[in-house]
Each structure stands twice: as structure tokens, then as C-alpha cells.
Scaffold this active site. Sequence first.
Site, short mmCIF file in Angstrom:
data_model
loop_
_atom_site.label_atom_id
_atom_site.label_comp_id
_atom_site.label_asym_id
_atom_site.label_seq_id
_atom_site.Cartn_x
_atom_site.Cartn_y
_atom_site.Cartn_z
N HIS A 1 0.84 -1.21 0.00
CA HIS A 1 0.00 0.00 0.00
C HIS A 1 0.87 1.24 0.00
O HIS A 1 2.09 1.16 -0.13
CB HIS A 1 -1.01 -0.04 1.16
N HIS B 1 4.17 1.43 2.08
CA HIS B 1 5.34 0.74 1.51
C HIS B 1 5.90 1.55 0.34
O HIS B 1 7.12 1.66 0.19
CB HIS B 1 4.96 -0.66 1.02
N CYS C 1 2.91 -10.63 19.73
CA CYS C 1 2.00 -10.07 18.73
C CYS C 1 2.39 -10.65 17.37
O CYS C 1 3.51 -10.42 16.89
CB CYS C 1 2.07 -8.55 18.70
N CYS D 1 3.26 -7.99 14.63
CA CYS D 1 4.63 -7.45 14.70
C CYS D 1 5.66 -8.56 14.65
O CYS D 1 6.84 -8.30 14.46
CB CYS D 1 4.86 -6.67 15.99
N CYS E 1 -1.31 -4.51 21.78
CA CYS E 1 -0.16 -4.07 20.99
C CYS E 1 -0.44 -2.67 20.44
O CYS E 1 -1.50 -2.45 19.84
CB CYS E 1 0.08 -5.06 19.85
N HIS F 1 -1.04 -2.88 16.40
CA HIS F 1 -2.17 -3.59 15.80
C HIS F 1 -3.43 -3.56 16.65
O HIS F 1 -4.48 -4.03 16.21
CB HIS F 1 -1.75 -5.05 15.50
N LYS G 1 -3.51 4.92 11.37
CA LYS G 1 -2.37 4.43 10.60
C LYS G 1 -2.90 3.59 9.44
O LYS G 1 -3.74 2.72 9.64
CB LYS G 1 -1.46 3.57 11.48
N LYS H 1 -2.89 -2.78 6.67
CA LYS H 1 -3.65 -3.86 6.07
C LYS H 1 -4.72 -4.37 7.02
O LYS H 1 -5.84 -4.66 6.62
CB LYS H 1 -2.70 -5.03 5.73
O1 ME8 Z 1 7.79 -4.65 9.26
N1 ME8 Z 1 3.06 4.79 6.89
O2 ME8 Z 1 7.28 -5.34 7.12
P1 ME8 Z 1 5.94 -4.52 6.83
C1 ME8 Z 1 4.34 4.83 6.53
N2 ME8 Z 1 9.00 -7.29 7.29
N3 ME8 Z 1 5.07 3.73 6.25
C2 ME8 Z 1 4.46 2.54 6.32
C3 ME8 Z 1 3.10 2.43 6.69
C4 ME8 Z 1 2.38 3.62 6.98
N4 ME8 Z 1 1.10 3.63 7.30
N5 ME8 Z 1 2.78 1.12 6.69
C5 ME8 Z 1 3.91 0.43 6.31
C6 ME8 Z 1 7.99 -5.35 8.29
N6 ME8 Z 1 4.92 1.29 6.09
C7 ME8 Z 1 9.18 -6.27 8.24
C8 ME8 Z 1 10.42 -5.46 7.94
S1 ME8 Z 1 13.07 -5.22 7.61
C9 ME8 Z 1 14.38 -6.18 7.93
C10 ME8 Z 1 11.71 -6.24 7.98
C11 ME8 Z 1 6.27 0.94 5.64
O3 ME8 Z 1 5.39 -5.08 5.55
C12 ME8 Z 1 7.33 1.44 6.62
O4 ME8 Z 1 8.56 1.47 5.97
O5 ME8 Z 1 5.06 -4.49 8.01
C13 ME8 Z 1 7.31 0.36 7.67
O6 ME8 Z 1 8.45 0.38 8.51
C14 ME8 Z 1 7.25 -0.87 6.79
O7 ME8 Z 1 6.40 -0.47 5.69
C15 ME8 Z 1 6.69 -2.10 7.48
O8 ME8 Z 1 6.47 -3.06 6.50
#
Ligand code: ME8
Length: 528
Positions: free
Chosen positions: A18, A21, A126, A129, A143, A146, A295, A298
Site C-alpha cells: 500500500h 510501503h 503479537c 509485529c 499491541c 495492531h 495508521k 492492512k
Molecule cells: O515490518 N506509513 O514489514 P511490513 C508509513 N517485514 N510507512 C508505512 C506504513 C504507513 N502507514 N505502513 C507500512 C515489516 N509502512 C518487516 C520489515 S526489515 C528487515 C523487515 C512501511 O510489511 C514502513 O517502511 O510491516 C514500515 O516500517 C514498513 O512499511 C513495514 O512493512
Amino acid sequence: MTPYYLTAPIYYVNAAPHLGHAYTTIVADAMTRFARLTGREAMFITGADEHGDKIVQAAARSGRPVRKFTDEMSAAFRALWPELDAEPARFVRTSSPEHREVVRAFLQKIYETGDIYFGEYGGCYCYGCERFYTEKELEDGVCPQHRVKPEYINEKNYFFRMSRYQDRLKQHILDNPGFIRPERYRSEALALLEGDILDDLCISRPKARLDWGIELPFDPDYVCYVWFDALLAYFTALGGPESAEFKHFWPGEHLVAKDILKPHAVFWPTMLMAAGLPLYSRLHVHGYWLSRAAKMSKSIGNVVPPLETARSLGLDAFRYFLLREMRFGSDADFSEEALTVRYNADLANDLGNLFSRVLTMAARYCSGKVPAPGADTETERDLKSLASDSLADFQRLFAGSSFSDALEALWNLVRALNKYVDASAPWTLAAAGDQERLDTVLYTLLECMRKTALHLLPVMPGKSALMLAQLGVPVDEKEGPPSGALNGEAENFGLLPAGAPLAPASNLFPRAETDKSKGRIGKGRATP
Ligand code: ME8
């Protein structure tokens, strides 16, 4: 100059990407392009985080085998980045054989140094997370990310002696103010290390409960905990810690949002300490994109699809909006209305109008070629001094991840150029037959527009290249802009060659109208 290695997160592939990301990946791309323009060899990477309970649960919900599910979902993430003009040098999948080898070698090394032990632990977990929470970290028992009650898990597992590195890490953060930025997240990281002794990190899951993961090299009944595995993707992208590329590029910088501060500010540096490897040089932490005041996530279901949104007003405008609207470190609200308002004000009015007015005049008064300037007057000297300040501010602020302020600084110049057009009124100079003065004014404008377009390359690669082509100084399509192209640009004027062919005016950013009845935004009438 030191090479620049930046990582965006490797995202969980439990659902489609989304806008959140897209934001982080676009910022990583812009930072990398900027580093190149200041003369550094630069690359960024991202990837797919494919292991863990959360992925297995998502695959089960979709009714597909986990391997097939992760193949498809990873492909969707990977395919998105070029659509957003983001160019990661590598895309790491944690289910790949290369990554498995890096993780197993790392685990073995730490196991041998005695930093891994077998024990039993019960705690609040969680799944969203994929980590345990301490009572202190929970908000009203749920959490904070979430808003769900974590599940109590008690298992025999392997643990990493994270607590052993607590004081050293704290000292490192205190000694290196730039290690975690912006400051508020550095304070948050220090708060995590204050007071209580850090829990050791549970780094395994019994295969009997979860077998989708990387098997521990010292116990085939266990797989590696997903975060311990995921962070090492930053090494896999460089071929692992023994590779020549690693030695060339490491230490690198990381870019994340605040949701994953703890794994990056605490787990990862302590893992590196245990392995005797240099710590990363900087962690850049940004806030959340909010949608309907929550926030974007998903699980809440308030996500904005990045591609459709990017296409509504054009990809470059979308990238510009993301970097301009969010003050790095703070949360920002996303709405289509905010996107349209920003687009019309900054791009259609300020920047687009400037280009179309000046190119129209250059075609009319200078036969569509860059004129040779005459002598500057006080007005040009003042304008150049303002331009120097704006461009130097832009470069300093962008380098410090203050993208919104950097663009605001650049817009001081764009607005000053529009005022200069009005004040110097080239049409009256033309009517009076004062060609020398006319040439000076138009040259000054075109040169400052070239500088503006050059500085916008990291943010709006497509439109900036178009602007430069219109000004007779196209970017090489294959090679891209020359490395270090921004160096000296704040101080030196007169780099636009006289005689260069100018393109006729075009409508770079047609005005957008909000069609409230359809609830959509679209391009409307051309800017007058
Ligand atoms: O945490 N606003 O993956 P993830 C801004 N796999 N950025 C956002 C956001 C939002 N509302 N939502 C997601 C993970 N992001 C792990 C990471 S790294 C070794 C492992 C972005 O799919 C932001 O960069 O939950 C956040 O830190 C990341 O997506 C979390 O992605």
C-alpha cells in the site's frame, strides 16, 4: 567519497503493498538518486520478508500453499517498484538459498562465540509485529501497532544474549548523535535501553509449531525467528559479510518507519556487536501515513492503493507529494484532496506556469534558443543570491532527510522566479526593443530553471528529465545524469550554454479538478 548503501525494509508479503510501503521505497530511491548527484556511488535495496507465522496464516487464509503464496506476493511487490520509478539494485527474498546460507553462517558464528543458549520463556507475542512485547510496551494490554491483545506463548527455545550488549549499545547511541535520526527516535531508542535489563531475544521457533523458516544450523528441530532472519537480508543483498561488495559498501544506512524502530535500533546493532561486525552508520526513521485519522494498515483496511493513486495525477506528482507533504519523522494525512491541492498550487501553478511562460517567451523573443546574457543588474544579483541560498538549503536539508523543508527551500526560488518574470516584464522589454536586457532576463530565468530541474531529479525523475530536455540540456537516457551533477550548482551560474535549442512550451502539469460527484481526481483544463 564513501559509497552509499541504503536499505528500505524488506516488506511482509502477507498482503498487497500500500501507500506506506510505496512511500518508504520512493524515499529510498530519492535518497539514492540524490547521493549519486552529489558524486557518491550509491544503491538501495529492498525485498520480501517471507517467513514467520504471519505469512503462514495469510497463505492458509488464501487457500494456497505457502511457497506458491509467497512466490506470487513477492512478485507483486517486486513488480511495483519500477512502476513507481524506484530502482532497487537488489530485491532479496528471505526464502532464497543465498539468504538461507547467510543466516545459517551468522547463527553458527554467534552460537560458537557462546551468545546463543537454550532456555524456556513465556511472554506476550503479537503476530502482527512478529515479536514479544514487555508489559511496559503494551498500551491498555494491547499491541500499540495492531491494537490486538497479544497471545501468551511459553516454549523451549534458543535465545540470543542481547542483554549482554545493552550498555555498549546505549553508549554507542550516546556517543553518536547521528546514529538514529530524527532526534525523537534516538530518544525513544535510548528509553528502550534505560532502566530494566533488556530481555534476551528468543531467536527460534520449534518446527513442531512452525516449520516455514530457516533451519537452525545447530538444531534441526528449530527454525530461525523471523526478525533475526529478516535483518540479515541487508547482508544477503551484498553477498554476505565475507564478500568484496560487503567490504566496499558496509556500513550502510537504513530507512524504516517507527513501527520497526526496536528491531532496527536494538536487535540489529546487538546482533552486529555479537558477530564482531561494524554497526550501520545511520537509521532514518519516518512517521506514518494516516488515512481517515488512523495508521494506514492492512489489518485496519484503510489502505490507499499506490499505483492507482500515482496514476491519477502522474507518477512524478505523486512522488513530489509524498516527499513534500510528510515532514520526515512526523505522521501525515493522506487524502486525494490534499494531493490535488498540493499539485495545483506547487506544480501546476508555481512550477508548470513558470516553465510554460518562460519557454513561450524564449520562443517568441529569442528564436527558441538560449540567449547569451548581457550584464547583470542589481535585480539579477539579488536573484542569484537568493537562488544560491535556496539551492544550498535544498542540498543540506535533503542530505539530512528533511525532504519537505528541502522542497520548500527550492520553492522559494521557484516563487522568486515567477516574481522576477512579473517584475522584469520581458514583453515590455521586447516592445521597447531592448534585446540585451531581454536576453539577460531570459537567460537568468532559463539558467535558474535548469538548476531547479536538476535538483528535482531525485524527486521527479521523469518530469525533471523532461524539463532539462526542454531547456536544451537533456539527461543521457542510458547513463542518467552525471555523478556529482549537483556539486557546485549552488555557487556557479552561467552553466547553461548559450545557443542550446529550447523546446516549445508544453503543459507539464495540467491543472487538476476535483470531481466531487464522482469522488475522483483528474486532469482538467490547461493552466492559463
Ligand atoms: O515490518 N506509513 O514489514 P511490513 C508509513 N517485514 N510507512 C508505512 C506504513 C504507513 N502507514 N505502513 C507500512 C515489516 N509502512 C518487516 C520489515 S526489515 C528487515 C523487515 C512501511 O510489511 C514502513 O517502511 O510491516 C514500515 O516500517 C514498513 O512499511 C513495514 O512493512
